[in-house]
Design a protein around this motif. Structure first.
Motif, PDB file in Angstrom:
ATOM      1  N   ALA A   1       0.682  -1.258   0.032  1.00  0.00           N
ATOM      2  CA  ALA A   1       0.028  -0.125   0.201  1.00  0.00           C
ATOM      3  C   ALA A   1       0.864   1.277  -0.118  1.00  0.00           C
ATOM      4  O   ALA A   1       1.823   0.895   0.596  1.00  0.00           O
ATOM      5  CB  ALA A   1      -0.393  -0.265   1.203  1.00  0.00           C
ATOM      6  N   VAL A   2      -0.150   2.466  -0.529  1.00  0.00           N
ATOM      7  CA  VAL A   2       1.285   3.758  -0.316  1.00  0.00           C
ATOM      8  C   VAL A   2       0.834   4.156  -0.837  1.00  0.00           C
ATOM      9  O   VAL A   2      -0.972   4.527  -1.001  1.00  0.00           O
ATOM     10  CB  VAL A   2       1.243   3.911  -2.398  1.00  0.00           C
TER      11      VAL A   2
ATOM     12  N   ILE B   1       5.907   6.623  -6.960  1.00  0.00           N
ATOM     13  CA  ILE B   1       6.369   5.969  -6.629  1.00  0.00           C
ATOM     14  C   ILE B   1       4.747   4.178  -6.724  1.00  0.00           C
ATOM     15  O   ILE B   1       5.599   3.016  -7.576  1.00  0.00           O
ATOM     16  CB  ILE B   1       6.606   5.087  -5.652  1.00  0.00           C
ATOM     17  N   THR B   2       3.777   4.675  -6.660  1.00  0.00           N
ATOM     18  CA  THR B   2       2.192   3.705  -6.690  1.00  0.00           C
ATOM     19  C   THR B   2       2.811   2.839  -8.180  1.00  0.00           C
ATOM     20  O   THR B   2       2.590   1.946  -8.773  1.00  0.00           O
ATOM     21  CB  THR B   2       1.319   4.227  -7.124  1.00  0.00           C
ATOM     22  N   PRO B   3       2.871   4.280  -9.905  1.00  0.00           N
ATOM     23  CA  PRO B   3       3.171   3.114 -10.960  1.00  0.00           C
ATOM     24  C   PRO B   3       4.263   2.005 -11.191  1.00  0.00           C
ATOM     25  O   PRO B   3       4.100   1.109 -11.476  1.00  0.00           O
ATOM     26  CB  PRO B   3       2.598   3.914 -12.274  1.00  0.00           C
TER      27      PRO B   3
ATOM     28  N   VAL C   1      -1.100  -3.646  -5.357  1.00  0.00           N
ATOM     29  CA  VAL C   1      -0.158  -2.840  -5.600  1.00  0.00           C
ATOM     30  C   VAL C   1      -1.328  -1.428  -5.068  1.00  0.00           C
ATOM     31  O   VAL C   1      -2.455  -1.545  -5.939  1.00  0.00           O
ATOM     32  CB  VAL C   1       0.406  -1.809  -5.901  1.00  0.00           C
ATOM     33  N   VAL C   2      -1.827  -1.074  -3.553  1.00  0.00           N
ATOM     34  CA  VAL C   2      -2.934  -0.629  -3.804  1.00  0.00           C
ATOM     35  C   VAL C   2      -2.667   1.143  -3.093  1.00  0.00           C
ATOM     36  O   VAL C   2      -1.318   1.452  -2.543  1.00  0.00           O
ATOM     37  CB  VAL C   2      -3.765  -0.471  -2.754  1.00  0.00           C
TER      38      VAL C   2
ATOM     39  N   PHE D   1       3.805   2.364   2.493  1.00  0.00           N
ATOM     40  CA  PHE D   1       5.209   2.624   2.428  1.00  0.00           C
ATOM     41  C   PHE D   1       3.847   4.936   2.742  1.00  0.00           C
ATOM     42  O   PHE D   1       2.725   4.643   1.958  1.00  0.00           O
ATOM     43  CB  PHE D   1       5.516   3.422   0.594  1.00  0.00           C
ATOM     44  N   VAL D   2       4.771   5.277   3.867  1.00  0.00           N
ATOM     45  CA  VAL D   2       4.339   6.660   3.292  1.00  0.00           C
ATOM     46  C   VAL D   2       5.669   8.123   2.881  1.00  0.00           C
ATOM     47  O   VAL D   2       6.593   7.536   3.856  1.00  0.00           O
ATOM     48  CB  VAL D   2       4.578   6.589   4.902  1.00  0.00           C
TER      49      VAL D   2
END
Length: 172
Positions: free
Chosen positions: A55-56, A62-64, A82-83, A98-99
């Protein structure tokens, strides 16, 4: 005068493009580290079923890149999902959260909500490993490195291999 405006716009474009490219390249290395974390960190038995969820928080570049990784990689025989999150809720089931730096203002709430759940909490700002993050990325002389708060990590029921510990700086 018109030429000066064009030249000024060109330099502004170069400055902005350089920062965007540097951030994207930096996150390309993050992606490699994230995959290594799936290999060298062990989650408790109850977290070894179903998709492996990364999770992001917020809308991060970074998500894509993580989704790109998820399309071609697996954790054992499990798919990677990945969400993107706007908030963390008690009982949510993530393996890694990930923060990004622009979400630091929410870190205390996120940490409190997770409250030692077996979720690898990863950040990217100076001092976050001492502030409760389990892994914190940092730039050392232009190279991506990470700090590991092993006490916090083990307190959440996660086990990190000694191999991975060698590459990070231990913070407790």
């Amino acid at each position: 005068m018109r030429h000066l405006k064009i030249v000024a716009l060109f330099f502004v474009f170069l400055f902005v493009a350089k920062d965007i490219i540097a951030q994207e390249q930096n996150y390309r290395f993050h992606k490699v580290f994230f995959y290594s974390f799936t290999k060298y960190i062990e989650w408790p038995e109850e977290k070894k079923k179903g998709d492996f969820v990364i999770a992001v928080m917020g809308n991060s570049e970074i998500t894509p890149l993580l989704k790109e990784m998820a399309e071609i990689k697996k954790v054992g025989d499990r798919s990677i999902k990945v969400v993107q999150l706007e908030q963390v809720n008690k009982g949510d089931n993530y393996h890694i959260l990930f923060v990004p730096a622009d979400q630091n203002q929410n870190f205390a709430t996120i940490k409190s909500t997770l409250n030692n759940q077996p979720c690898l909490l990863v950040t990217e700002s100076e001092g976050m490993a001492r502030n409760g993050s389990m892994i914190n990325f940092k730039d050392v002389d232009g190279k991506l490195r990470f700090e590991v708060n092993t006490k916090k990590l083990e307190g959440a029921g996660l086990k990190m291999s000694q191999e991975l510990t060698r590459f990070g700086e231990e913070i407790n």
